[in-house]
Scaffold this motif. Sequence first.
Motif, PDB file in Angstrom:
ATOM      1  N   ASP A  15       0.831  -1.209   0.000  1.00 56.18           N
ATOM      2  CA  ASP A  15       0.000   0.000   0.000  1.00 56.18           C
ATOM      3  C   ASP A  15       0.864   1.256   0.000  1.00 56.18           C
ATOM      4  O   ASP A  15       0.574   2.224  -0.728  1.00 56.18           O
ATOM      5  CB  ASP A  15      -0.922   0.007   1.217  1.00 56.18           C
ATOM      6  N   SER A  16       1.914   1.263   0.811  1.00 53.87           N
ATOM      7  CA  SER A  16       2.774   2.443   0.905  1.00 53.87           C
ATOM      8  C   SER A  16       3.538   2.690  -0.395  1.00 53.87           C
ATOM      9  O   SER A  16       3.671   3.828  -0.853  1.00 53.87           O
ATOM     10  CB  SER A  16       3.762   2.285   2.062  1.00 53.87           C
ATOM     11  N   LEU A  17       4.055   1.608  -0.986  1.00 57.83           N
ATOM     12  CA  LEU A  17       4.789   1.739  -2.241  1.00 57.83           C
ATOM     13  C   LEU A  17       3.875   2.200  -3.369  1.00 57.83           C
ATOM     14  O   LEU A  17       4.220   3.102  -4.136  1.00 57.83           O
ATOM     15  CB  LEU A  17       5.430   0.400  -2.613  1.00 57.83           C
ATOM     16  N   ARG A  18       2.702   1.590  -3.471  1.00 57.49           N
ATOM     17  CA  ARG A  18       1.771   1.968  -4.539  1.00 57.49           C
ATOM     18  C   ARG A  18       1.345   3.430  -4.386  1.00 57.49           C
ATOM     19  O   ARG A  18       1.318   4.173  -5.359  1.00 57.49           O
ATOM     20  CB  ARG A  18       0.554   1.042  -4.527  1.00 57.49           C
ATOM     21  N   ASP A  19       1.045   3.804  -3.165  1.00 55.91           N
ATOM     22  CA  ASP A  19       0.647   5.186  -2.898  1.00 55.91           C
ATOM     23  C   ASP A  19       1.766   6.148  -3.296  1.00 55.91           C
ATOM     24  O   ASP A  19       1.536   7.168  -3.951  1.00 55.91           O
ATOM     25  CB  ASP A  19       0.302   5.342  -1.415  1.00 55.91           C
ATOM     26  N   GLY A  20       3.001   5.809  -2.922  1.00 60.86           N
ATOM     27  CA  GLY A  20       4.137   6.665  -3.247  1.00 60.86           C
ATOM     28  C   GLY A  20       4.395   6.766  -4.740  1.00 60.86           C
ATOM     29  O   GLY A  20       4.760   7.824  -5.249  1.00 60.86           O
ATOM     30  N   LEU A  21       4.208   5.667  -5.457  1.00 63.46           N
ATOM     31  CA  LEU A  21       4.397   5.676  -6.901  1.00 63.46           C
ATOM     32  C   LEU A  21       3.357   6.563  -7.587  1.00 63.46           C
ATOM     33  O   LEU A  21       3.644   7.248  -8.565  1.00 63.46           O
ATOM     34  CB  LEU A  21       4.306   4.248  -7.454  1.00 63.46           C
ATOM     35  N   ILE A  22       2.147   6.559  -7.043  1.00 63.70           N
ATOM     36  CA  ILE A  22       1.052   7.313  -7.656  1.00 63.70           C
ATOM     37  C   ILE A  22       1.224   8.816  -7.450  1.00 63.70           C
ATOM     38  O   ILE A  22       0.965   9.607  -8.362  1.00 63.70           O
ATOM     39  CB  ILE A  22      -0.305   6.824  -7.112  1.00 63.70           C
ATOM     40  N   TRP A  23       1.670   9.224  -6.264  1.00 68.27           N
ATOM     41  CA  TRP A  23       1.781  10.671  -6.046  1.00 68.27           C
ATOM     42  C   TRP A  23       3.171  11.233  -6.339  1.00 68.27           C
ATOM     43  O   TRP A  23       3.393  12.437  -6.242  1.00 68.27           O
ATOM     44  CB  TRP A  23       1.340  11.064  -4.635  1.00 68.27           C
ATOM     45  N   GLY A  24       4.094  10.380  -6.764  1.00 66.90           N
ATOM     46  CA  GLY A  24       5.384  10.884  -7.212  1.00 66.90           C
ATOM     47  C   GLY A  24       6.513  10.768  -6.224  1.00 66.90           C
ATOM     48  O   GLY A  24       7.572  11.371  -6.415  1.00 66.90           O
ATOM     49  N   ARG A  25       6.320   9.997  -5.159  1.00 66.22           N
ATOM     50  CA  ARG A  25       7.404   9.770  -4.191  1.00 66.22           C
ATOM     51  C   ARG A  25       8.601   9.128  -4.890  1.00 66.22           C
ATOM     52  O   ARG A  25       9.758   9.450  -4.610  1.00 66.22           O
ATOM     53  CB  ARG A  25       6.876   8.875  -3.061  1.00 66.22           C
ATOM     54  N   TRP A  26       8.318   8.208  -5.825  1.00 69.23           N
ATOM     55  CA  TRP A  26       9.342   7.624  -6.678  1.00 69.23           C
ATOM     56  C   TRP A  26       8.998   7.977  -8.114  1.00 69.23           C
ATOM     57  O   TRP A  26       7.892   7.733  -8.584  1.00 69.23           O
ATOM     58  CB  TRP A  26       9.412   6.111  -6.504  1.00 69.23           C
ATOM     59  N   LYS A  27       9.945   8.541  -8.835  1.00 63.29           N
ATOM     60  CA  LYS A  27       9.709   9.022 -10.183  1.00 63.29           C
ATOM     61  C   LYS A  27       9.760   7.876 -11.193  1.00 63.29           C
ATOM     62  O   LYS A  27      10.283   6.795 -10.913  1.00 63.29           O
ATOM     63  CB  LYS A  27      10.760  10.081 -10.558  1.00 63.29           C
ATOM     64  N   SER A  28       9.263   8.173 -12.373  1.00 61.99           N
ATOM     65  CA  SER A  28       9.281   7.208 -13.470  1.00 61.99           C
ATOM     66  C   SER A  28      10.706   6.741 -13.742  1.00 61.99           C
ATOM     67  O   SER A  28      11.613   7.549 -13.946  1.00 61.99           O
ATOM     68  CB  SER A  28       8.695   7.868 -14.723  1.00 61.99           C
ATOM     69  N   GLY A  29      10.906   5.437 -13.710  1.00 60.77           N
ATOM     70  CA  GLY A  29      12.216   4.853 -13.989  1.00 60.77           C
ATOM     71  C   GLY A  29      13.176   4.828 -12.821  1.00 60.77           C
ATOM     72  O   GLY A  29      14.274   4.267 -12.923  1.00 60.77           O
ATOM     73  N   GLN A  30      12.806   5.394 -11.678  1.00 60.95           N
ATOM     74  CA  GLN A  30      13.704   5.445 -10.531  1.00 60.95           C
ATOM     75  C   GLN A  30      13.896   4.058  -9.922  1.00 60.95           C
ATOM     76  O   GLN A  30      12.940   3.307  -9.745  1.00 60.95           O
ATOM     77  CB  GLN A  30      13.160   6.390  -9.464  1.00 60.95           C
ATOM     78  N   ARG A  31      15.135   3.741  -9.603  1.00 61.63           N
ATOM     79  CA  ARG A  31      15.426   2.437  -9.014  1.00 61.63           C
ATOM     80  C   ARG A  31      14.934   2.391  -7.568  1.00 61.63           C
ATOM     81  O   ARG A  31      15.097   3.350  -6.813  1.00 61.63           O
ATOM     82  CB  ARG A  31      16.931   2.155  -9.054  1.00 61.63           C
ATOM     83  N   LEU A  32      14.333   1.274  -7.206  1.00 63.08           N
ATOM     84  CA  LEU A  32      13.836   1.066  -5.851  1.00 63.08           C
ATOM     85  C   LEU A  32      14.854   0.193  -5.117  1.00 63.08           C
ATOM     86  O   LEU A  32      14.901  -1.019  -5.311  1.00 63.08           O
ATOM     87  CB  LEU A  32      12.456   0.390  -5.895  1.00 63.08           C
ATOM     88  N   LYS A  33      15.670   0.835  -4.304  1.00 66.37           N
ATOM     89  CA  LYS A  33      16.787   0.145  -3.672  1.00 66.37           C
ATOM     90  C   LYS A  33      16.318  -0.623  -2.434  1.00 66.37           C
ATOM     91  O   LYS A  33      15.798  -0.021  -1.479  1.00 66.37           O
ATOM     92  CB  LYS A  33      17.863   1.159  -3.291  1.00 66.37           C
ATOM     93  N   PRO A  34      16.475  -1.936  -2.446  1.00 67.67           N
ATOM     94  CA  PRO A  34      15.954  -2.781  -1.361  1.00 67.67           C
ATOM     95  C   PRO A  34      16.417  -2.367   0.029  1.00 67.67           C
ATOM     96  O   PRO A  34      15.620  -2.321   0.958  1.00 67.67           O
ATOM     97  CB  PRO A  34      16.460  -4.182  -1.730  1.00 67.67           C
ATOM     98  N   GLN A  35      17.709  -2.058   0.185  1.00 69.31           N
ATOM     99  CA  GLN A  35      18.203  -1.743   1.517  1.00 69.31           C
ATOM    100  C   GLN A  35      17.588  -0.448   2.048  1.00 69.31           C
ATOM    101  O   GLN A  35      17.229  -0.354   3.225  1.00 69.31           O
ATOM    102  CB  GLN A  35      19.737  -1.621   1.509  1.00 69.31           C
ATOM    103  N   HIS A  36      17.446   0.532   1.173  1.00 68.77           N
ATOM    104  CA  HIS A  36      16.815   1.791   1.582  1.00 68.77           C
ATOM    105  C   HIS A  36      15.363   1.563   1.977  1.00 68.77           C
ATOM    106  O   HIS A  36      14.876   2.123   2.966  1.00 68.77           O
ATOM    107  CB  HIS A  36      16.894   2.815   0.451  1.00 68.77           C
ATOM    108  N   LEU A  37      14.673   0.735   1.198  1.00 71.10           N
ATOM    109  CA  LEU A  37      13.262   0.467   1.479  1.00 71.10           C
ATOM    110  C   LEU A  37      13.102  -0.351   2.752  1.00 71.10           C
ATOM    111  O   LEU A  37      12.176  -0.110   3.536  1.00 71.10           O
ATOM    112  CB  LEU A  37      12.618  -0.261   0.293  1.00 71.10           C
ATOM    113  N   LYS A  38      13.989  -1.297   2.967  1.00 72.25           N
ATOM    114  CA  LYS A  38      13.932  -2.096   4.193  1.00 72.25           C
ATOM    115  C   LYS A  38      14.129  -1.205   5.416  1.00 72.25           C
ATOM    116  O   LYS A  38      13.442  -1.361   6.435  1.00 72.25           O
ATOM    117  CB  LYS A  38      15.000  -3.196   4.159  1.00 72.25           C
TER     118      LYS A  38
END
Length: 232
Positions: A15-38
């Motif tokens: 839910d948090s990732l999808r929400d962030g992708l929709i409002w621009g928390r992560w930009k188009s093509g931006q890498r989602l780094k596992p360690q940062h997300l963890k």
Amino acid sequence: MDISPDSTSSADIYDSLRDGLIWGRWKSGQRLKPQHLKDEFGCSTAALREALLRLAGEGFVENEKNHGFRAVEHSDETFQQAAHLRMVLECEAVELALKQGDFEWEMALNAAHHNLDYIEARMEQAEDVTPFVKRWSRQDWVFHSTLLGACNSDLLMRIYKSVYDTFRMCAVSRIEGFGFSQLTRREHRAIYDAAIARDLPVCIGAIRTHLALYRDDNRPIERPEQMERDKA
């Protein structure tokens, strides 16, 4: 069916990732780094991967072999298709909603528009709309989903949600101001006024104006304030 120990946390991460992708928390093509997300979510690798794979299956992220996950890069064609399909679904649903919506629906729509209008009034006055984008994106969804909710079709609303999210992901990456302009507030007001008046032709016209982001020849539609800048 067995439920894994990480199922609840994985759903929250999704839910948090999808929400962030929709409002621009992560930009188009931006890498989602596992360690940062963890570190951000305080979760296990398994729970994070489960959420990312679910998002990949829905077309919100890409799973690149040996390179991990990144936010999907939508093409102009995808954006045009999402805008067109959103318009088709929204016009169909609003026709049903205006016929079937009761007084409770009117009150809910009034509240949703009031909250959205408050945020957009602040955004109109701000030099930088970035601090408002997260709340604005969520309230925009509340307004549009409330408007259409009286259509009483769960299937239509599920499809609409998927299309809306794809559209928003494209908009926040491709349109200046994350998709917000100085006309957005007036466009929402026009939709609201027509819906409350149960004036279907005017409401559909207002929706089409609001969603007319691209011409048939693939060139972005110039909003009035953009044309004035070009003339200067």
